[in-house]
Scaffold this motif. Structure first.
Motif, PDB file in Angstrom:
ATOM      1  N   GLU A  26      -6.529   7.579  -0.549  1.00 18.25           N
ATOM      2  CA  GLU A  26      -5.260   8.013  -1.156  1.00 18.25           C
ATOM      3  C   GLU A  26      -4.128   7.978  -0.137  1.00 18.25           C
ATOM      4  N   GLN A  27      -4.428   8.452   1.089  1.00 24.92           N
ATOM      5  CA  GLN A  27      -3.398   8.526   2.124  1.00 24.92           C
ATOM      6  C   GLN A  27      -2.964   7.123   2.579  1.00 24.92           C
ATOM      7  N   VAL A  28      -3.931   6.228   2.752  1.00 26.08           N
ATOM      8  CA  VAL A  28      -3.575   4.857   3.161  1.00 26.08           C
ATOM      9  C   VAL A  28      -2.786   4.177   2.038  1.00 26.08           C
ATOM     10  N   ALA A  29      -3.247   4.362   0.808  1.00 21.77           N
ATOM     11  CA  ALA A  29      -2.543   3.761  -0.336  1.00 21.77           C
ATOM     12  C   ALA A  29      -1.111   4.292  -0.397  1.00 21.77           C
ATOM     13  N   PHE A  30      -0.957   5.584  -0.169  1.00 21.96           N
ATOM     14  CA  PHE A  30       0.377   6.198  -0.184  1.00 21.96           C
ATOM     15  C   PHE A  30       1.289   5.524   0.842  1.00 21.96           C
ATOM     16  N   ALA A  84     -14.187   4.129   6.487  1.00 19.90           N
ATOM     17  CA  ALA A  84     -12.754   3.945   6.765  1.00 19.90           C
ATOM     18  C   ALA A  84     -12.377   2.468   6.860  1.00 19.90           C
ATOM     19  N   LEU A  85     -13.194   1.689   7.556  1.00 22.58           N
ATOM     20  CA  LEU A  85     -12.849   0.278   7.770  1.00 22.58           C
ATOM     21  C   LEU A  85     -12.631  -0.496   6.460  1.00 22.58           C
ATOM     22  N   PRO A  86     -13.529  -0.344   5.462  1.00 22.95           N
ATOM     23  CA  PRO A  86     -13.294  -1.084   4.210  1.00 22.95           C
ATOM     24  C   PRO A  86     -11.946  -0.741   3.562  1.00 22.95           C
ATOM     25  N   VAL A  87     -11.525   0.516   3.679  1.00 27.83           N
ATOM     26  CA  VAL A  87     -10.231   0.910   3.105  1.00 27.83           C
ATOM     27  C   VAL A  87      -9.096   0.246   3.884  1.00 27.83           C
ATOM     28  N   LEU A  88      -9.191   0.304   5.213  1.00 29.16           N
ATOM     29  CA  LEU A  88      -8.144  -0.306   6.049  1.00 29.16           C
ATOM     30  C   LEU A  88      -8.050  -1.803   5.764  1.00 29.16           C
ATOM     31  N   GLN A  89      -9.211  -2.440   5.566  1.00 25.36           N
ATOM     32  CA  GLN A  89      -9.201  -3.881   5.282  1.00 25.36           C
ATOM     33  C   GLN A  89      -8.593  -4.166   3.918  1.00 25.36           C
ATOM     34  N   CYS A  97      -4.414  -2.828   6.838  1.00 27.47           N
ATOM     35  CA  CYS A  97      -3.727  -1.875   7.709  1.00 27.47           C
ATOM     36  C   CYS A  97      -4.403  -1.811   9.079  1.00 27.47           C
ATOM     37  N   PRO A  98      -3.668  -2.085  10.157  1.00 27.14           N
ATOM     38  CA  PRO A  98      -4.248  -1.978  11.505  1.00 27.14           C
ATOM     39  C   PRO A  98      -4.567  -0.521  11.849  1.00 27.14           C
ATOM     40  N   GLY A 122     -10.570  -6.748  13.932  1.00 23.57           N
ATOM     41  CA  GLY A 122      -9.147  -6.617  14.264  1.00 23.57           C
ATOM     42  C   GLY A 122      -8.692  -5.194  14.531  1.00 23.57           C
ATOM     43  N   ILE A 123      -9.643  -4.260  14.526  1.00 23.09           N
ATOM     44  CA  ILE A 123      -9.294  -2.868  14.829  1.00 23.09           C
ATOM     45  C   ILE A 123      -9.249  -2.711  16.350  1.00 23.09           C
ATOM     46  N   GLU A 124      -8.235  -2.013  16.862  1.00 22.62           N
ATOM     47  CA  GLU A 124      -8.185  -1.797  18.305  1.00 22.62           C
ATOM     48  C   GLU A 124      -9.227  -0.750  18.713  1.00 22.62           C
ATOM     49  N   ILE A 125      -9.979  -1.059  19.777  1.00 22.73           N
ATOM     50  CA  ILE A 125     -10.905  -0.080  20.343  1.00 22.73           C
ATOM     51  C   ILE A 125     -10.252   0.530  21.583  1.00 22.73           C
ATOM     52  N   GLY A 126     -10.094   1.829  21.568  1.00 21.35           N
ATOM     53  CA  GLY A 126      -9.606   2.551  22.730  1.00 21.35           C
ATOM     54  C   GLY A 126     -10.735   3.431  23.256  1.00 21.35           C
ATOM     55  N   ALA A 127     -10.525   4.035  24.429  1.00 17.77           N
ATOM     56  CA  ALA A 127     -11.546   4.907  25.012  1.00 17.77           C
ATOM     57  C   ALA A 127     -11.194   6.368  24.751  1.00 17.77           C
TER      58      ALA A 127
END
Ligand SMILES: [Zn+2]
Length: 265
Positions: free
Chosen positions: A33-37, A81-86, A90-91, A129-134
């Motif tokens: 919902e939040q990503v769609a918003f 989360a990843l399937p929603v971002l894809q 959304c990066p 394509g998702i950034e990996i940070g530490a």
């Protein structure tokens, strides 16, 4: 007026998170919902490092920039989360605690709060394509560590993650958001380019890129509060979290000074 950018901080995205990760988790439905918003309201997702770069070089920001970040590296990032971002193109940036990786084996460190991603999942996420940070190696309170241990936490997590994904890890998120000038200096020395704190305010180009503030999204952040914070710039929803982080910062710096005086830091 300088643009302010919401950098959202998520943790687990799960229907049934563990007791330890529940408070800071969101349900997969709320997350979607939040990503769609955000997408429907014309926000443009950026990775954390891209925002820091834009701030540093005074590059123009896209229309309504927003940064979505996840801490710790829960397995549900890959599954939920990843399937929603894809789906919404959304990066995002995931800050992974390297010692918590499910199959860390001889490199295991610290105590994971829930089921974590495997090395293969971290690699797949990076390839998507998702950034990996530490997020450090064992998730300690970095500001309480002596210099050698602090350096190891920062260096080991970067090296292990870079070995896994095969590209540089540029961004760091301090566990619990705890940071001091000494921790930030160590993060620069350990070859990070930017870092995320918490603080619960929006980020701007005036911020130190080694202390970009994020907004805590939790299970209790309902749709109305989320919408008014994103659209109306109404940060009251984060007021309680903001007071908590400010209060903790003064307690913690006193504790660190006390430790130094007593000579056991
Ligand atoms: Zn964390």
């Amino acid at each position: 007026m300088t643009a302010t950018v919401p950098i959202l901080m998520y943790h687990a995205v799960a229907e049934h998170p563990s007791a330890a990760s529940k408070r800071l988790s969101v349900s997969p439905d709320s997350f979607e919902e939040q990503v769609a918003f955000l997408v429907e309201h014309g926000f443009t997702g950026m990775t954390f490092s891209d925002l820091a770069d834009a701030f540093e070089t005074s590059k123009a920001l896209p229309k309504r920039p927003v940064v979505i970040t996840f801490d710790d590296g829960y397995a549900d990032f890959a599954n939920a989360a990843l399937p929603v971002l894809q789906r919404y193109d959304c990066p995002a940036t995931v800050f992974v605690t390297s010692g918590w990786i499910a199959d860390a084996g001889p490199y295991a460190g610290g105590t994971p709060l829930d089921k974590m991603m495997t090395w293969a999942q971290v690699r797949d996420v990076a390839q998507a394509g998702i950034e990996i940070g530490a997020h450090s190696h064992s998730h300690p309170e970095l500001d309480q560590l002596a210099d050698a241990a602090l350096w190891e936490e920062l260096r080991v997590s970067r090296v292990l993650l870079e070995d896994c994904i095969g590209t540089p890890v540029r961004a760091l998120a301090y566990p619990f958001g705890y940071t001091t000038p000494r921790v930030r200096l160590a993060a620069r020395a350990a070859r990070y380019r930017c870092a995320a704190a918490v603080r619960n305010v929006r980020a701007s180009a005036f911020d130190d890129i080694f202390m970009l503030p994020r907004l805590t999204i939790r299970r209790s952040t309902n749709a109305v509060a989320f919408a008014s914070a994103m659209i109306g710039g109404d940060d009251r929803v984060f007021r309680r979290d903001r007071l908590l982080t400010a209060g903790w910062a003064s307690v913690r710096s006193a504790r660190r000074v006390r430790k130094r005086v007593l000579g056991n830091a």
